[in-house]
Design a protein around this motif. Sequence first.
Motif, PDB file in Angstrom:
ATOM      1  N   ASP A  21       0.758  -1.101  -0.170  1.00  0.00           N
ATOM      2  CA  ASP A  21      -0.063   0.002  -0.100  1.00  0.00           C
ATOM      3  C   ASP A  21       0.907   1.386   0.157  1.00  0.00           C
ATOM      4  OD1 ASP A  21      -2.388  -1.613   0.311  1.00  0.00           O
ATOM      5  OD2 ASP A  21      -2.145  -1.631   2.439  1.00  0.00           O
ATOM      6  N   ASP A  23       0.928   5.614   0.392  1.00  0.00           N
ATOM      7  CA  ASP A  23       0.453   6.841   0.676  1.00  0.00           C
ATOM      8  C   ASP A  23       1.296   7.951   0.553  1.00  0.00           C
ATOM      9  OD1 ASP A  23      -2.275   6.097   2.510  1.00  0.00           O
ATOM     10  OD2 ASP A  23      -0.484   4.889   3.626  1.00  0.00           O
ATOM     11  N   ASP A  45      -3.804  14.897   0.205  1.00  0.00           N
ATOM     12  CA  ASP A  45      -3.390  13.263   0.684  1.00  0.00           C
ATOM     13  C   ASP A  45      -3.955  12.428   0.100  1.00  0.00           C
ATOM     14  OD1 ASP A  45      -2.022  14.703   2.731  1.00  0.00           O
ATOM     15  OD2 ASP A  45      -3.506  14.570   4.142  1.00  0.00           O
ATOM     16  N   ILE A  46      -3.386  11.464  -0.730  1.00  0.00           N
ATOM     17  CA  ILE A  46      -3.703  10.387  -1.591  1.00  0.00           C
ATOM     18  C   ILE A  46      -3.045   8.859  -1.068  1.00  0.00           C
ATOM     19  CG2 ILE A  46      -4.295  11.879  -3.585  1.00  0.00           C
ATOM     20  CD1 ILE A  46      -1.385  10.511  -4.575  1.00  0.00           C
ATOM     21  N   SER A  47      -3.810   7.825  -1.636  1.00  0.00           N
ATOM     22  CA  SER A  47      -3.349   6.748  -1.357  1.00  0.00           C
ATOM     23  C   SER A  47      -3.679   5.637  -2.312  1.00  0.00           C
ATOM     24  CB  SER A  47      -4.027   5.951   0.111  1.00  0.00           C
ATOM     25  OG  SER A  47      -5.647   6.107  -0.278  1.00  0.00           O
ATOM     26  N   ASP A  49      -3.873   1.438  -2.760  1.00  0.00           N
ATOM     27  CA  ASP A  49      -4.024   0.237  -2.189  1.00  0.00           C
ATOM     28  C   ASP A  49      -3.996  -0.883  -3.045  1.00  0.00           C
ATOM     29  OD1 ASP A  49      -4.817   1.676   0.256  1.00  0.00           O
ATOM     30  OD2 ASP A  49      -6.783   1.301  -0.082  1.00  0.00           O
ATOM     31  N   GLU A  89      -6.624   7.264  -4.783  1.00  0.00           N
ATOM     32  CA  GLU A  89      -7.890   7.734  -4.206  1.00  0.00           C
ATOM     33  C   GLU A  89      -7.403   8.908  -3.286  1.00  0.00           C
ATOM     34  OE1 GLU A  89     -11.646   5.911  -1.503  1.00  0.00           O
ATOM     35  OE2 GLU A  89      -9.866   4.709  -1.967  1.00  0.00           O
ATOM     36  N   ASP A  91      -7.697  11.045  -0.144  1.00  0.00           N
ATOM     37  CA  ASP A  91      -8.110  10.673   1.201  1.00  0.00           C
ATOM     38  C   ASP A  91      -9.081  11.843   1.831  1.00  0.00           C
ATOM     39  OD1 ASP A  91      -6.655   8.452   1.090  1.00  0.00           O
ATOM     40  OD2 ASP A  91      -4.879   9.086   1.960  1.00  0.00           O
ATOM     41  N   GLU A  92      -9.218  12.807   1.130  1.00  0.00           N
ATOM     42  CA  GLU A  92      -9.771  13.838   1.771  1.00  0.00           C
ATOM     43  C   GLU A  92     -10.598  14.617   0.386  1.00  0.00           C
ATOM     44  OE1 GLU A  92      -7.431  17.492   2.687  1.00  0.00           O
ATOM     45  OE2 GLU A  92      -5.764  16.358   1.823  1.00  0.00           O
ATOM     46  N   LYS A 111     -11.484   9.373  -7.223  1.00  0.00           N
ATOM     47  CA  LYS A 111     -10.563   8.406  -7.534  1.00  0.00           C
ATOM     48  C   LYS A 111     -10.219   8.538  -8.775  1.00  0.00           C
ATOM     49  CE  LYS A 111     -12.744   4.563  -4.996  1.00  0.00           C
ATOM     50  NZ  LYS A 111     -13.123   3.243  -4.885  1.00  0.00           N
TER      51      LYS A 111
END
Length: 234
Positions: A21, A23, A45-47, A49, A89, A91-92, A111
């Motif tokens: 994962d 971030d 902020d993104i991630s 997975d 994606e 995160d905010e 996304k």
Amino acid sequence: MFKPIETLTLGLTYRSQADTDFDGDLDLDGPGIEALPGESKTSYDISMDDVDHPDQVQFGVRYQPHNRISLEADVVWTNWGTVDEQTVEFDEQPANDVLGAILRENYPSGKIVQERDWEDTRQIRVGVEWKATDILTLRGGYFYDPSPIPDDTFDITWPDADKKTYSLGFGLNLGESWVVDGVFQYTMTEQDRQIGGESTNLNHTYAVSGNNGNVGVDAEGEIFGYGLTVSYKF
């Protein structure tokens, strides 16, 4: 590992899929962004997975015609076909300003989904080792590494191409306890990678007023690498 005769060794290795994962931050920059009226935020902020390295099978043969010389060959199959897309994606929620409105219009789901559809690869490796003296060992190697990325999903996130790597190495046996190993590698693209509008990802990235462009790319590269290992046995 299986040794049918004294001079021949066969090896088989399987490595399972590794789940990872990520971030990080998505920074938005460019001419005029800071000057947009009502602008308050240019970083999110993104991630990502399930960014997985696929499973891999490696088969190797080592032939030793003399106690000072050995020849090796490997074939490595990597299941890149499991990589079908990449999803980033937020995160905010995008800020309630001009830039946030642009993000919400282009990515209403929050996304960024990019098609990958990567292809399985077969990497070929060969090498030779010569024990010149009781102290010095010399090594040479070559491997061909095809890119798993097809033309229609190529983009600047993964600017990969088919590669050739040449290597030279040495080993120093400094008594019963100390061993020094070194390697130098040179990697080059087999030929220029040329994309002439086939990539959906590139064309979408440079879309103007909602209309996809027709983006052409000419990519090549080279890498120099080196390493040194010092070992002590006790």
